[in-house]
Structure formats: C-alpha cells, structure tokens
Design a protein around this motif. Structure first.
Motif, mmCIF file in Angstrom:
data_model
loop_
_atom_site.group_PDB
_atom_site.id
_atom_site.type_symbol
_atom_site.label_atom_id
_atom_site.label_comp_id
_atom_site.label_asym_id
_atom_site.label_seq_id
_atom_site.Cartn_x
_atom_site.Cartn_y
_atom_site.Cartn_z
ATOM 1 N N VAL A 1 0.879 -1.173 0.000
ATOM 2 C CA VAL A 1 0.000 0.000 0.000
ATOM 3 C C VAL A 1 0.912 1.217 0.000
ATOM 4 O O VAL A 1 1.652 1.441 0.953
ATOM 5 C CB VAL A 1 -0.925 0.013 1.229
ATOM 6 C CG1 VAL A 1 -1.671 1.339 1.330
ATOM 7 C CG2 VAL A 1 -1.913 -1.146 1.166
ATOM 8 N N VAL A 2 0.881 1.973 -1.089
ATOM 9 C CA VAL A 2 1.854 3.047 -1.295
ATOM 10 C C VAL A 2 1.140 4.388 -1.379
ATOM 11 O O VAL A 2 0.340 4.625 -2.295
ATOM 12 C CB VAL A 2 2.680 2.810 -2.577
ATOM 13 C CG1 VAL A 2 3.682 3.940 -2.777
ATOM 14 C CG2 VAL A 2 3.397 1.469 -2.514
ATOM 15 N N LEU A 3 1.441 5.262 -0.424
ATOM 16 C CA LEU A 3 1.026 6.665 -0.533
ATOM 17 C C LEU A 3 2.019 7.366 -1.449
ATOM 18 O O LEU A 3 3.146 7.659 -1.052
ATOM 19 C CB LEU A 3 0.998 7.334 0.838
ATOM 20 C CG LEU A 3 0.728 8.846 0.816
ATOM 21 C CD1 LEU A 3 -0.694 9.138 0.349
ATOM 22 C CD2 LEU A 3 0.987 9.478 2.178
ATOM 23 N N ALA A 4 1.625 7.587 -2.692
ATOM 24 C CA ALA A 4 2.434 8.314 -3.676
ATOM 25 C C ALA A 4 1.474 9.247 -4.393
ATOM 26 O O ALA A 4 1.009 8.951 -5.495
ATOM 27 C CB ALA A 4 3.111 7.347 -4.644
ATOM 28 N N PRO A 5 1.131 10.388 -3.797
ATOM 29 C CA PRO A 5 -0.072 11.135 -4.187
ATOM 30 C C PRO A 5 -0.079 11.714 -5.592
ATOM 31 O O PRO A 5 -1.150 11.979 -6.135
ATOM 32 C CB PRO A 5 -0.128 12.254 -3.147
ATOM 33 C CG PRO A 5 0.650 11.722 -1.979
ATOM 34 C CD PRO A 5 1.750 10.915 -2.589
ATOM 35 N N ALA A 6 1.102 11.952 -6.195
ATOM 36 C CA ALA A 6 1.191 12.569 -7.528
ATOM 37 C C ALA A 6 0.667 13.985 -7.526
ATOM 38 O O ALA A 6 0.433 14.561 -8.594
ATOM 39 C CB ALA A 6 0.454 11.734 -8.581
ATOM 40 N N ALA A 7 0.497 14.580 -6.358
ATOM 41 C CA ALA A 7 -0.155 15.877 -6.252
ATOM 42 C C ALA A 7 0.302 16.586 -4.990
ATOM 43 O O ALA A 7 0.785 15.968 -4.041
ATOM 44 C CB ALA A 7 -1.679 15.695 -6.230
ATOM 45 N N ALA A 8 0.118 17.893 -4.987
ATOM 46 C CA ALA A 8 0.407 18.681 -3.794
ATOM 47 C C ALA A 8 -0.654 18.428 -2.732
ATOM 48 O O ALA A 8 -1.719 17.870 -3.003
ATOM 49 C CB ALA A 8 0.473 20.161 -4.151
ATOM 50 N N SER A 9 -0.366 18.875 -1.515
ATOM 51 C CA SER A 9 -1.139 18.453 -0.349
ATOM 52 C C SER A 9 -2.048 19.516 0.247
ATOM 53 O O SER A 9 -2.854 19.224 1.130
ATOM 54 C CB SER A 9 -0.149 18.011 0.745
ATOM 55 O OG SER A 9 0.748 19.077 1.040
ATOM 56 N N MET A 10 -1.933 20.779 -0.229
ATOM 57 C CA MET A 10 -2.511 21.878 0.534
ATOM 58 C C MET A 10 -4.034 21.935 0.503
ATOM 59 O O MET A 10 -4.633 22.783 1.158
ATOM 60 C CB MET A 10 -1.941 23.207 0.054
ATOM 61 C CG MET A 10 -0.509 23.439 0.505
ATOM 62 S SD MET A 10 0.698 22.450 -0.423
ATOM 63 C CE MET A 10 0.742 23.365 -1.970
ATOM 64 N N ASP A 11 -4.689 21.056 -0.248
ATOM 65 C CA ASP A 11 -6.146 21.012 -0.199
ATOM 66 C C ASP A 11 -6.648 20.380 1.094
ATOM 67 O O ASP A 11 -7.720 20.733 1.598
ATOM 68 C CB ASP A 11 -6.698 20.245 -1.402
ATOM 69 C CG ASP A 11 -6.128 18.836 -1.511
ATOM 70 O OD1 ASP A 11 -4.991 18.613 -1.050
ATOM 71 O OD2 ASP A 11 -6.813 17.959 -2.059
ATOM 72 N N MET A 12 -5.868 19.437 1.659
ATOM 73 C CA MET A 12 -6.286 18.718 2.864
ATOM 74 C C MET A 12 -5.302 18.860 4.033
ATOM 75 O O MET A 12 -5.686 18.654 5.179
ATOM 76 C CB MET A 12 -6.439 17.223 2.554
ATOM 77 C CG MET A 12 -7.573 16.870 1.618
ATOM 78 S SD MET A 12 -7.623 15.082 1.229
ATOM 79 C CE MET A 12 -7.922 14.353 2.858
ATOM 80 N N PHE A 13 -4.041 19.206 3.733
ATOM 81 C CA PHE A 13 -2.993 19.198 4.746
ATOM 82 C C PHE A 13 -2.163 20.476 4.638
ATOM 83 O O PHE A 13 -2.209 21.180 3.628
ATOM 84 C CB PHE A 13 -2.093 17.975 4.562
ATOM 85 C CG PHE A 13 -2.849 16.668 4.557
ATOM 86 C CD1 PHE A 13 -3.189 16.042 5.741
ATOM 87 C CD2 PHE A 13 -3.234 16.088 3.355
ATOM 88 C CE1 PHE A 13 -3.889 14.848 5.739
ATOM 89 C CE2 PHE A 13 -3.939 14.883 3.336
ATOM 90 C CZ PHE A 13 -4.271 14.270 4.533
ATOM 91 N N SER A 14 -1.369 20.744 5.676
ATOM 92 C CA SER A 14 -0.538 21.951 5.645
ATOM 93 C C SER A 14 0.623 21.808 4.671
ATOM 94 O O SER A 14 1.059 22.791 4.064
ATOM 95 C CB SER A 14 -0.016 22.266 7.050
ATOM 96 O OG SER A 14 0.736 21.180 7.574
ATOM 97 N N ASP A 15 1.137 20.584 4.497
ATOM 98 C CA ASP A 15 2.226 20.329 3.564
ATOM 99 C C ASP A 15 2.363 18.821 3.392
ATOM 100 O O ASP A 15 1.619 18.044 4.002
ATOM 101 C CB ASP A 15 3.548 20.952 4.035
ATOM 102 C CG ASP A 15 3.918 20.574 5.466
ATOM 103 O OD1 ASP A 15 3.493 19.489 5.935
ATOM 104 O OD2 ASP A 15 4.633 21.343 6.121
ATOM 105 N N TYR A 16 3.340 18.389 2.574
ATOM 106 C CA TYR A 16 3.478 16.944 2.317
ATOM 107 C C TYR A 16 3.894 16.200 3.582
ATOM 108 O O TYR A 16 3.563 15.026 3.754
ATOM 109 C CB TYR A 16 4.444 16.676 1.163
ATOM 110 C CG TYR A 16 5.914 16.881 1.489
ATOM 111 C CD1 TYR A 16 6.635 15.920 2.180
ATOM 112 C CD2 TYR A 16 6.579 18.037 1.080
ATOM 113 C CE1 TYR A 16 7.974 16.110 2.485
ATOM 114 C CE2 TYR A 16 7.913 18.228 1.383
ATOM 115 C CZ TYR A 16 8.610 17.265 2.084
ATOM 116 O OH TYR A 16 9.931 17.452 2.386
#
Length: 451
Positions: A419-434
């Motif tokens: 199970v790999v968290l590899a979002p391919a995207a920035a995080s600022m929609d849900m989190f403060s940063d990666y």
C-alpha cells in the motif's frame, strides 16, 4: 555588501525565505520594506527585524524602491511584481540575491546545484554527505529548507543547492560551478503556463562550468547537449560511455572525471531502486566535478539515509507493506515510487497543479491491485484510471480522512502487495504540507496495524 548599501529594497513575502532575505539586506545596509498578504506573518517579523518597514498587501512598490526580492512562490503575474516590472524595478529571488552577495566576497563559496522534477532533495542530501565525507565544509540549502543567503552568510565553503523551477525563474545570473538536471516531466504548469517554460527554467542549472544531466530522459539529454556550459557530463542507469557516469555489472562507475573509477555497488545505495541509484549518480557527478575522490563518494553514499516521507516503510502486517512516499508530489515522482513494487494499492490525490496523470496510469496500471483516491483532484485521477486501466478497482473517497483511505486500501490489498502513498499531487487542499500528509498516513497505518 557594496551593491546594496543605501538601496531601498522591497521583500515580497514574509515567510522563511523573505525573513532571511530581509535580514541579509539589513546587514548589507539596505533600507528594507517587507510586504505580505498575511498580517500574522508580518506581525511575527516585528520583533525579529527591528528597522524594517512592514506593510501588508502592497500591489505596487512604494516610492523609492529600486529592487524587489520575491519569495519563490510568488507568480510572475502577481499584481505587485507586474507593477514593479512596469515601473522598471528589477525583480529577483532570494537565490539570486545570495549569488550577487557572494560575488562580492574575496573568496566566494562553490555552488553545486541540483534541479529536476523528482529526486532533488535526495540528491542534495547525498551530495552533502559525500562532501562531508571528503572533509569539506558543505551544507545542503535552497529549496531543501535552509535559505541560500543564510548558508552564504554562515561562511560554508561549498553549497549543495537544491533549486526549484520557481527559484531558477527568479535567478537570471546564477552560474553554478556545476549543476545537474535530473529529469523532467509535467509539473507546476499552473505557475509556468507551459511545459516549455517550465523546462526552460529548469535548464538554467546547466549554465555554469559543468553541466550534468540524466541522459536516459530524452528531454534532459537534448537540453544538456544545447547547454552553454564549458563541459557536459551525462549519467545513466545503463553502462556508461566515455564522459558519463553509470552502472556496469551492478556497480556505479565514473568514466567522466579522470581515469575510469569504481564508486560503489548498487546494493549499497539508499533509497534502493532505480530512482535512488539515479540520484546517487547525479550526486557523485557533482562531487567528482569538484574533485572529490572516489573513496569519499562511496563513503558518503553509504552513510546517507533518506529523509522523512520519501519511500519510508511504515509497517508490514498481514503480508502487506505500507510505504509513505508523501513527497511524491507530482506524477513523475509517483511513477518512480510505484515502480519500486511489483503489486501495489495506490493511495493518491490532492492538487495536480495542471499536470496530467495519463502517462503514469498507462505505464504503471499493470502493477496496480487497486487505487484509493482522495483530495481535490481525485476525479481527474479516477477518469485517467477509467481510460487506461478500467480493470483496476478504484475507491473515490469524497470528504474522507487519511484513516478512511488507509482502511479502504487495506481492504483491497492481498499478501505480497504494498500500500503506497504516492499522491502525484500537492497536499494543501487537505494538509498543511506533504510532511503533514505523510504523518497522517503513518498514524493511520499504525492505528490500523495495532488494532
């Protein structure tokens, strides 16, 4: 610093970079104004920077300003920066400021610079480790966290500088002793407008004395061939030609700097896998350009450990591996992450920044057991999966937490999967940063495993 004394400089942005730029400007006897859209950030500077004029929300430079130093995230079409250029006021970034300040020193530090779509932070970390193994006073700085101007004023002799495309855009005269372009794929198109503009910014790292590029990437190979640098060096995951670094019989070798040199076995490189080996070759090439012996390259690479949120194994339970690669913030990085595992449940989503995931899905669909999608652009990724991998089970989670995502991924996974968290995207929609996103994934996995 002579060229700054008595000048009135406006700093755009009151974050870490802006604060460091303002401190350096004050020390150089400039008059400094700082502006930011956040009153809280400006208030935080009030006690730290006495003597600085703090003005919220400027959309044009105040009278008398003759230079603007912008934080890298400010887009060229920001009203303040447009107004400055219209008024004939030069706009530069903090990296350019550090370069110009260094040029006035009697013995300026050596710049070894790294850019690319993926692998920058790992490469500068490896480079710093190699240089220190050689007994050199070196520090990783730039986009990795420490502003370059701080590293300059601290007096370090070699700067391992990570440069983003934003920083390169605002650094027109930076010419590193040696610079490497790792790879190129679509990223930050919302900022640059086109892939061509993004690639042109990245190619700025190849304008110094030694230009180094990952020649397995055809776009990079083309830019390397056209670079104005005095010397051109390629690196490849294949057996290297003369003038390149590469891999031969499971060993990293250098055929570019002096007699052919054996560096170290591929098995000794961390992080393991092709992306880690490519980064190690790039770091080795920069170090060798600076004259570091092969033995120090090997010692530095062996002692290097990847940073947090880059392909970190969080847990292994029930035959399933859980991997946090939250730092894979674009499709190119995510593809590299997925390629490290034969069978994966992909946890992805966030802000794609204008990038397409079609090539990623098309290339890696054969290894996907399933996909769990979260964040603002989850539907964009879901449509790419429907087009190119219709047989892959997909869970599109609306309003979900990371706990929800991890549970959904576990329900898809089978023994032997990752199970790999590899979002391919920035995080600022849900989190403060990666890092926040990666920590949420880590905590969700640990909660699932312990339950």
């Amino acid at each position: 610093m002579g060229f700054l004394a008595g000048r009135h400089v406006l700093v755009a942005g009151a974050g870490v970079t802006g604060r460091s730029a303002a401190e350096a400007l004050l020390a150089a006897d400039a008059a400094v104004t700082v502006t930011d859209g956040s009153g809280d950030r400006l208030a935080a500077l009030e006690q730290l920077l006495p003597g600085v004029d703090l003005v919220p929300g400027l959309v044009a430079p105040p009278p008398g300003v003759d230079l603007v130093v912008t934080s890298p995230g400010w887009r060229p079409d920001s009203p303040l920066l447009v107004a400055a250029r219209t008024a004939g006021v030069e706009v530069i970034g903090e990296v350019e400021l550090a370069w110009r300040m260094g040029a006035e020193l009697a013995d300026p530090p050596t710049w070894l610079a790294v850019t690319g779509t993926n692998g920058k932070t790992t490469t500068v970390g490896m480079l710093e480790s190699i240089l220190r193994a050689a007994g050199i006073d070196a520090v990783a700085c730039g986009n990795v966290g420490l502003p370059v101007v701080d590293a300059l004023l601290a007096g370090h002799r070699v700067l391992a500088v990570e440069l983003s495309s934003f920083q390169l855009h605002w650094s027109p005269s930076v010419r590193p002793f040696a610079g490497v372009l790792l790879n190129l794929a679509e990223d930050h198109l919302d900022w640059h407008g086109t892939f061509g503009a993004y690639a042109a910014a990245k190619a700025g790292v190849l304008t110094g004395g030694v230009a180094i590029g990952g020649v397995d990437d055809p776009v990079v190979a083309e830019l390397l061939a056209a670079a104005p640098a005095g010397a051109h060096v390629g690196f490849t995951l294949s057996s290297p030609e003369e003038g390149q670094l590469g891999v031969h019989d499971g060993v990293l070798v250098d055929r570019a700097f002096g007699p052919d040199a054996v560096l170290l076995p591929v098995a000794d490189v961390q992080p393991a896998g092709p992306p880690g080996v490519a980064d190690a070759l790039a770091a080795a090439a920069l170090a060798r350009a600076h004259g570091v012996p092969a033995e120090a390259v090997a010692a530095g690479l062996r002692s290097f450990r990847p940073g947090a949120h880059r392909a970190v194994v969080v847990a292994s339970a029930g035959g399933v591996l859980y991997v946090n690669d939250s730092k894979a913030t674009n499709p190119h990085a995510a593809a590299a992450s997925l390629r490290s595992h034969p069978s994966v449940v992909w946890v992805a989503g966030g802000l794609l920044k204008g990038a397409s995931v079609d090539d990623l899905v098309r290339a890696e669909a054969h290894r996907m057991r399933g996909a769990v999608l979260i964040g603002a652009d989850r539907e964009v990724i879901a449509k790419a999966l429907a087009r190119h991998a219709p047989a892959v089970p997909v869970a599109v989670l609306d309003g979900a937490t990371m706990d929800d995502a991890v549970r959904a991924a576990r329900s898809m996974a089978q023994p032997g999967d990752a199970v790999v968290l590899a979002p391919a995207a920035a995080s600022m929609d849900m989190f403060s940063d990666y890092a926040h996103r990666g920590q949420a994934f880590t905590e969700a996995v640990q909660a699932l495993v312990t339950s």
